[in-house]
Scaffold this active site. Structure first.
Site, PDB file in Angstrom:
ATOM      1  CB  SER A 227      -0.956  -0.064   1.194  1.00 35.47           C
ATOM      2  OG  SER A 227      -1.959   0.901   1.088  1.00 35.47           O
ATOM      3  CG  ASP A 451      -6.075  -3.077  -3.955  1.00 30.02           C
ATOM      4  OD1 ASP A 451      -6.832  -2.509  -3.134  1.00 30.02           O
ATOM      5  OD2 ASP A 451      -4.861  -3.222  -3.758  1.00 30.02           O
ATOM      6  CG  HIS A 480      -5.131  -3.047   0.212  1.00 29.90           C
ATOM      7  ND1 HIS A 480      -4.602  -2.454  -0.907  1.00 29.90           N
ATOM      8  CD2 HIS A 480      -4.590  -2.404   1.274  1.00 29.90           C
ATOM      9  CE1 HIS A 480      -3.781  -1.493  -0.534  1.00 29.90           C
ATOM     10  NE2 HIS A 480      -3.750  -1.439   0.778  1.00 29.90           N
TER      11      HIS A 480
END
Length: 520
Positions: A227, A451, A480
């Site tokens: 991320s 995602d 994710h």
């Protein structure tokens, strides 16, 4: 864009006025020679000192297989002899023999604001066994996070209180109240953070990573970022390409400077609408179990009915529409939450509040950590780039988006709104382009096609910008953070790369994981 799952969390804040910070041109915090010299000096000092690992403090909640220490980094790399701050570091030793050892691998879970101190616990999971045998697994709390010179913008005691509302199409009066809150939040960040607040940035997170590398005794860095960790990982690769040994980017932030960060948050809100639809389709297929509706539209009607009831009578006195929406948003991060959320909604509509209260009630015990995470998220994203300073721009863009993506749009916008009034200096985002002659070795990119927190276009964009990078895509999936999860195909490519340096073809696909079972 705060993003999490195994790795991060969602959110954004609005631009607000930091009256305690001097106004500085946007270019004032661009990377320069002074910062480069400061990083080199700090890294040499860290290499000489190392990290004195010992038993972890109880507050970290880690078991006795993990050891902890600290590394000192300059608050301002342009002045490396000035104030330093300490970053907390955790480590589990490689479990294999000397012939298997490959040094340390450093993990970051995302954010901004994610605390990676828990990462050494991965060594106990079967999916990570081969990697844990070969590497010391290292986690850390980036600057501002946890016990690493922690940031705070408001009193944590009031940060997670409920119930609160979360209108998908807010009135003008509601928007006005959010503007007032955003300005106050930004002023709180400035007042509590002081002049040093300007140095909490993604670029400094990348610089800190190089000092950590040196402190660990590693000539070259092996790193896995998820991320937001992919964004400052990309900045690290730009700044220090010859310092990289192997690098994994999992669930990738779009690094296009035009997307940092306002545009990325708009894209995120649109993507969450798609994942919200995925959950509703799944719940509809399992109507016999949950009785929420036979079509996605009927499931949505069930959710909206619950939201209206919570508006009139909050569950347990603390769970209102915003608390339910925040809890259900987590299903956009991972489908492992799908059955849990469907059970809670079904029970609530039958008159049983308990499961929804357990799922969504504010947790006073986690208030300090939650407020700290939100503060770091806000400060870093507001410092990183110039945001629209006109409320009219925010109102126009989010009103337009909310017509087709109402589920997260306004809650995301109001979270980011402090950045609209930020008076501190802003960086010009780095335009990441890493060529084949940079010295950066081939890198591995992992992404799921659906995602929501970091939409798939970001992975394609980063691959375009990093020569020699290879993208492994999990088709038809939306979780994710996919490395080390239940997909054996993804994990095989991850092991091949980290253990042997082997990469597949430039664009490789894995089939999706099975959808979750309906559990009543």
């Amino acid at each position: 864009m705060r993003a999490a799952a195994l790795y991060g969390t969602i959110g954004s804040l609005i631009l607000t006025g930091l009256t305690g910070l001097p106004t500085t041109p946007a270019h004032a915090l661009d990377p320069g020679r002074a910062e480069a010299r400061g990083v080199a000096l700090a890294a040499r000092q860290a290499a000489a000192k190392g990290i004195d690992f010992d038993t972890c403090p109880a507050v970290e909640g880690l078991n006795d297989t993990v050891e902890c220490g600290t590394v000192s980094v300059p608050l301002d790399y342009a002045h490396p002899h000035g104030k330093h701050i300490s970053l907390t570091v955790s480590r589990s030793r490689a479990g294999g023999g000397d012939a298997e050892r490959q040094g340390a691998i450093v993990f970051n879970p995302g954010g901004p604001g994610g605390n990676g101190m828990f990462y050494p616990l991965l060594a106990g999971l079967p999916q990570w066994r081969n990697i844990a045998d070969a590497y010391d697994i290292v986690g850390y709390a980036p600057r501002g996070v946890g016990r690493s010179a922690p940031l705070s913008c408001v009193n944590p005691a009031g940060f997670v209180k409920g119930p609160t509302d979360a209108p998908e199409h807010p009135t003008a009066a509601y928007k006005k109240r959010q503007l007032t809150k955003a300005r106050a939040y930004a002023r709180g960040c400035a007042r509590r953070g002081g002049a040093g607040l300007r140095h909490f940035t993604s670029l400094n997170n990348a610089r800190d990573l190089d000092v950590l590398r040196a402190a660990l005794g590693e000539k070259k860095l092996t790193f896995m970022g998820a991320s937001y960790g992919t964004y400052f990982g990309a900045l690290y690769a730009s700044l220090f390409p010859t310092h990289v040994r192997r690098m994994v980017f999992d669930s990738i932030v779009n690094p296009d400077p035009r997307k940092i960060w306002y545009g990325n948050n708009l894209d995120q809100s649109a993507a969450f609408e798609r994942r919200w639809a995925d959950w509703r389709r799944w719940a509809a297929r399992h109507h016999a179990v949950y009785h929420l509706g036979r079509t996605p539209q009927e499931v949505l009607a069930s959710y909206e009915k619950a939201s209206r009831q919570l508006q009139k009578r909050p569950a347990g006195g603390t769970v209102g529409p915003a608390q339910m929406q925040s809890a259900f948003l987590k299903s956009g991060y991972t489908d492992s939450h799908w059955a849990r959320d469907a059970r809670a909604l079904s029970a609530y509509l039958r008159g049983e509040d308990g499961p929804l209260i357990t799922l969504a009630a504010p947790d006073a015990a986690s208030a300090r950590a939650a407020e700290n995470e939100n503060a770091v998220y806000t400060v870093v994203e507001c410092n990183d780039a110039s945001w629209p300073g006109s409320w009219e721009t925010w109102d126009r863009d989010n009103s337009r988006l909310a017509k087709k993506a109402p589920f997260e749009t306004w809650s995301n916008a109001f979270m980011n709104l402090p950045c609209a009034y930020w008076k501190g200096p802003r960086q010009r985002p780095v335009d990441v382009h890493i060529g084949r002659r940079s010295g950066l070795p081939p890198t591995l990119l992992l992404a799921a096609e659906r995602d929501a927190a970091t939409p798939y276009k970001g992975a394609l964009e980063l691959q375009r910008r990093i020569a020699g990078s290879v993208l492994v895509t999990e088709r038809g999936a939306g979780t994710h953070g996919i490395g080390g999860g239940p997909n054996a195909c993804v994990n095989r490519y991850l092991d091949d790369y980290l253990l042997d340096g082997r990469l597949p073809a430039r664009r490789t696909y894995c089939g999706p994981r099975p959808e979750p079972r309906a559990i009543g």
